[in-house]
Design an enzyme around this catalytic site. Structure first.
Site, PDB file in Angstrom:
ATOM      1  N   LYS A  13       0.833  -1.211   0.000  1.00 47.18           N
ATOM      2  CA  LYS A  13       0.000   0.000   0.000  1.00 47.18           C
ATOM      3  C   LYS A  13       0.866   1.259   0.000  1.00 47.18           C
ATOM      4  CE  LYS A  13      -0.717   0.079   4.978  1.00 47.18           C
ATOM      5  NZ  LYS A  13       0.190   1.135   5.391  1.00 47.18           N
ATOM      6  N   ARG A  88      -6.539   3.509  11.380  1.00 49.84           N
ATOM      7  CA  ARG A  88      -6.349   2.101  11.692  1.00 49.84           C
ATOM      8  C   ARG A  88      -7.559   1.498  12.400  1.00 49.84           C
ATOM      9  NH1 ARG A  88      -1.482  -0.839  11.744  1.00 49.84           N
ATOM     10  NH2 ARG A  88      -2.842  -2.476  12.498  1.00 49.84           N
ATOM     11  N   ARG A 127      12.613 -11.127   4.055  1.00 51.66           N
ATOM     12  CA  ARG A 127      13.310  -9.850   4.124  1.00 51.66           C
ATOM     13  C   ARG A 127      14.475  -9.961   5.106  1.00 51.66           C
ATOM     14  NH1 ARG A 127       9.484  -4.680   4.905  1.00 51.66           N
ATOM     15  NH2 ARG A 127       9.578  -5.270   7.079  1.00 51.66           N
ATOM     16  N   ARG A 160      14.765  -9.103  11.085  1.00 49.87           N
ATOM     17  CA  ARG A 160      14.166  -8.365  12.199  1.00 49.87           C
ATOM     18  C   ARG A 160      13.066  -9.202  12.825  1.00 49.87           C
ATOM     19  NH1 ARG A 160      12.480  -2.782   9.769  1.00 49.87           N
ATOM     20  NH2 ARG A 160      10.628  -4.055   9.905  1.00 49.87           N
ATOM     21  N   ARG A 171       0.546  -9.795  13.214  1.00 52.78           N
ATOM     22  CA  ARG A 171       0.336  -8.409  12.758  1.00 52.78           C
ATOM     23  C   ARG A 171      -0.811  -8.330  11.762  1.00 52.78           C
ATOM     24  NH1 ARG A 171       5.856  -6.973  10.321  1.00 52.78           N
ATOM     25  NH2 ARG A 171       4.885  -5.012   9.688  1.00 52.78           N
TER      26      ARG A 171
END
Ligand SMILES: [Zn+2]
Length: 226
Positions: A13, A88, A127, A160, A171
């Site tokens: 997004k 949110r 990632r 991470r 999440r």
């Protein structure tokens, strides 16, 4: 024109919001950037926000809303903007409506970026980042030249904790739980256009142009890219 871009983490997004800002030459407002700026400026709000962020907690609505409002009041809202990372939840959505109504403005379009959970997990869990210089890699799409080693500075890359599969799935779940009522609200208002977050990157600008044109937000000949 005021456009809100919604989508789970890893949906792309941010890429789309940035492109719309460039194409239509309106400011891009990213809630995460506002928070980070407030923290680095060391303002009162920034100090409060920092505490929550460091503890890994959500920054409270009143703080987030206050920071966004301050930012919007400094803009010419009639010219429009693109918003990424806000609202949110329902409380934030209602606050946004209030701020805009005060200025005689309204949201023209809500783009909802839809991506399958497994695609997000693959994107984010592959990632890797460099703890030293901050460079970001992707083991499939943008691998480092040497295994697990940063091209820029030679440090060993890390994953991470945010990018671990279990954390990503959590999440995503939190995102849908919080944002579902926001989406329903905008659907009822007739503002939502759904787009796929799984499109090849070079196809994205044309898709966005088409939507903006269909919603009569901008004549195509006025759109500029790059
Ligand atoms: Zn590095």
């Amino acid at each position: 024109m005021i456009i809100v871009v919604l989508g789970p983490p890893g949906s792309g997004k941010g890429t789309r919001a940035r492109l719309i800002g460039q194409m239509c030459q309106v400011p891009l407002i990213v809630m995460g950037d506002i928070l980070r700026d407030a923290v680095s400026e060391g303002s009162e709000e920034g100090k409060r926000a920092k505490g929550y962020m460091e503890r890994g907690e959500l920054v409270p609505d009143d703080l987030v809303i206050g920071l966004l409002e301050e930012k919007l009041r400094r803009l010419n809202l009639k010219r429009g903007f693109v918003l990424d990372g806000f609202p949110r939840n329902l409380k934030q959505a209602e606050a946004l409506d209030h701020i805009l109504r005060d200025e005689g403005a309204d949201i023209d379009l809500v783009l909802n970026v839809v991506v399958k959970d497994d695609v997000i997990v693959e994107r984010l869990s592959l990632r890797r980042s460099c703890p030293h210089c901050g460079a970001i890699y992707h083991l499939k799409d943008k691998p480092p030249l040497k295994d697990e080693i940063c091209d820029e500075c030679g440090s060993r890359l890390i994953q991470r904790s945010d990018d671990r599969e279990d954390v990503i799935r959590h999440r995503i779940m939190v995102y849908y739980k919080e944002t579902k009522p926001v989406l329903d609200r905008y659907i009822k208002m007739g503002k939502v256009v759904e787009i796929s977050g799984e499109l090849m990157i070079d196809k994205i600008p044309d898709e966005l142009k088409k939507i903006l044109h269909e919603r009569r937000l901008f004549p195509v000949d006025k759109l500029t890219i790059k």
